[in-house]
Write a protein that holds these residues in place. Structure first.
Motif, mmCIF file in Angstrom:
data_model
loop_
_atom_site.group_PDB
_atom_site.id
_atom_site.type_symbol
_atom_site.label_atom_id
_atom_site.label_comp_id
_atom_site.label_asym_id
_atom_site.label_seq_id
_atom_site.Cartn_x
_atom_site.Cartn_y
_atom_site.Cartn_z
ATOM 1 N N ARG A 77 -7.439 -1.916 -2.377
ATOM 2 C CA ARG A 77 -6.071 -2.346 -2.680
ATOM 3 C C ARG A 77 -5.761 -2.139 -4.160
ATOM 4 O O ARG A 77 -4.654 -1.739 -4.532
ATOM 5 C CB ARG A 77 -5.899 -3.808 -2.283
ATOM 6 C CG ARG A 77 -4.444 -4.268 -2.280
ATOM 7 C CD ARG A 77 -4.308 -5.720 -1.858
ATOM 8 N NE ARG A 77 -4.837 -5.938 -0.525
ATOM 9 C CZ ARG A 77 -5.910 -6.658 -0.242
ATOM 10 N NH1 ARG A 77 -6.596 -7.225 -1.216
ATOM 11 N NH2 ARG A 77 -6.321 -6.811 0.993
ATOM 12 N N LYS A 109 0.822 -1.210 0.000
ATOM 13 C CA LYS A 109 0.000 0.000 0.000
ATOM 14 C C LYS A 109 0.853 1.255 0.000
ATOM 15 O O LYS A 109 0.462 2.280 -0.526
ATOM 16 C CB LYS A 109 -0.916 0.007 1.226
ATOM 17 C CG LYS A 109 -1.992 -1.059 1.160
ATOM 18 C CD LYS A 109 -2.906 -0.946 2.344
ATOM 19 C CE LYS A 109 -4.008 -1.997 2.280
ATOM 20 N NZ LYS A 109 -4.931 -1.890 3.411
ATOM 21 N N ASP A 134 -5.146 1.486 -4.676
ATOM 22 C CA ASP A 134 -3.815 1.835 -4.167
ATOM 23 C C ASP A 134 -2.731 1.409 -5.143
ATOM 24 O O ASP A 134 -1.742 2.125 -5.347
ATOM 25 C CB ASP A 134 -3.593 1.170 -2.805
ATOM 26 C CG ASP A 134 -4.506 1.750 -1.736
ATOM 27 O OD1 ASP A 134 -4.976 2.893 -1.926
ATOM 28 O OD2 ASP A 134 -4.754 1.065 -0.721
#
Length: 448
Positions: free
Chosen positions: A182, A28, A185
């Motif tokens: 996710r 991340k 990101d």
């Protein structure tokens, strides 16, 4: 181009879709570049790079909106007066299509699981037919997936045409699934990498490559050093283990030797105890004989002590008489001393009174002497002044006499010189007269 990127399986919350993980999960946190590799430019300058970044930003924005469709569909009643009717209708249709796809996928997965469980007991032909039917049903899902793609494009187009609805959708970012977040990101990280790549010039890219190669070479050298140190450590550990084994062997031998020494010491202790008991008995017998002998010596010494006491008493009586005689003589001497000291004291007091009188007289004489000394000092000072004046007068008289004598001598010399000058002048004038007369006589003779 952006719509083609979005034409993937929908990212919705569901029991089966959540188990479908991405092929590559990245961190991340974006990788922070090394300080020497930071690009010199901080902004894009060319139109092509700006277009690339704008396309990527638009794609990320669309992905953010698409990943919120499931949450918006679940909050349809709460957003009834905020979103437009077309948007709400398109979102509901999209949600229905996605649920039907999820149900079909769940049914096929359950069917495959049961086929795998019945694979050993059933006939191969029947199992093959069932597998073919499952594959056929999977192929039937392709039109549904295509329909979902088109529905996604329509919903996205409606949201982009309604900026207020898009902003409202973005406020529900907390309702996004973890897998979708996710994925976003990862896209943001990709944007950072792409932005850094577009900012990097070819020269900086070469420098970066050279720097990475240098770091790699340094890493290889460090790894070689680490390997050598690990080998050395392994050898040291091996040597240490060998030394420990040797020390353990030596310790075991020492323990055995100590056990033998303990047994020998116990035997020596028993033997020493026996010898000590024998020696104690012999010493006891010798001590008894020595005690008897000492008792006889004590009796003899007591008789000698009694005789000495008697003799010493007689000597003490004689010494006491002598002491009494000496004490009486000392008392007589003390009385005589007191009488003589009394006479001496009287004589001393008389002399002391005479001394005091003479001291008073001496003080008077000292005062008179001081007065006389002062008068004598004055007289002496006057005499010195008079003598000094007299000597000065005599010296002045001598100077005057010398000066008068000198003046007289100078005057006499002057007179003598003046007399001599006058005489010289006279003699010179006489000589000149004689010469004139002689010249006149010569002239007269010549005339004759």
């Amino acid at each position: 181009m952006a719509l083609d990127v979005l034409a993937v399986a929908p990212l919705y919350q569901g029991p089966d879709i959540n188990r479908m993980r991405l092929t590559a999960e990245l961190s991340k946190k974006p990788a922070s570049p090394l300080k020497p590799l930071v690009p010199s430019k901080s902004k894009l300058t060319t139109i092509e790079t700006k277009r690339v970044m704008s396309v990527l930003d638009e794609t990320i924005h669309k992905v953010e909106l698409v990943t919120l469709l499931s949450h918006l569909a679940s909050k349809d009643e709460a957003l009834e007066g905020i979103l437009g009717g077309d948007v709400r209708r398109a979102v509901r249709e999209h949600e229905d299509l996605c649920r039907s796809l999820l149900d079909s996928v769940a049914y096929l997965q359950d069917k495959e699981r049961r086929l795998q469980e019945e694979e050993e007991s059933e006939d191969e032909g029947w199992l093959r037919d069932r597998l073919l039917s499952v594959q056929l049903q999977k192929s039937n899902l392709l039109p549904l997936m295509e329909h979902i793609r088109e529905s996604t494009k329509d919903v996205l187009r409606l949201l982009l045409d309604n900026p207020q609805a898009a902003k409202l959708s973005e406020t529900h970012a907390l309702g996004r699934s973890a897998e979708a977040q996710r994925f976003i990101d990862c896209l943001m990280e990709l944007r950072g990498f792409l932005f850094e790549k577009l900012l990097t010039s070819p020269m900086e890219a070469r420098e970066k490559t050279q720097f990475i190669q240098d770091v790699s070479r340094q890493n290889r050298r460090n790894q070689d050093i680490i390997d050598a140190l690990e080998n050395e450590l392994a050898a040291s550990m091996k040597n240490r283990d060998a030394e420990v084994e040797k020390e353990n062997f030596v310790i075991q031998e020492l323990k055995n030797h100590l056990h033998q020494v303990l047994r020998l010491s116990e035997n020596n202790l028993l033997r020493t105890k026996r010898e000590a008991e024998k020696q104690q008995k012999a010493d006891f017998r010798a001590s008894q004989a020595r005690v008897a002998k000492i008792q006889q010596e004590i009796l003899l010494l007591r008789s000698q002590h009694h005789n000495l006491v008697v003799e010493n008493r007689e000597a003490e009586q004689a010494l006491r008489k002598k002491k009494y005689k000496v004490e009486t003589e000392i008392e007589n001497w003390i009385q005589k001393y007191d009488m003589e000291m009394g006479e001496k004291q009287d004589e001393y007091e008389e002399l002391d009174s005479i001394h005091k009188e003479e001291k008073v007289q001496l003080e008077e004489l000292r005062q008179k002497y001081k007065v006389l000394v002062e008068e004598f000092a004055q007289i002496r000072a006057e005499r010195e002044v008079n003598a000094k004046k007299k000597t000065e007068a005599e010296q002045e008289m001598l100077r005057m006499v010398r000066a008068a004598t000198l003046i007289q001598a100078v005057w006499k010399g002057y007179l003598v010189r003046s007399v001599l000058r006058s005489r010289k002048k006279r003699s010179q004038s006489k000589g000149r007269g004689k010469k004139g007369k002689e010249k006149g006589k010569g002239k007269g003779k010549g005339r004759k």
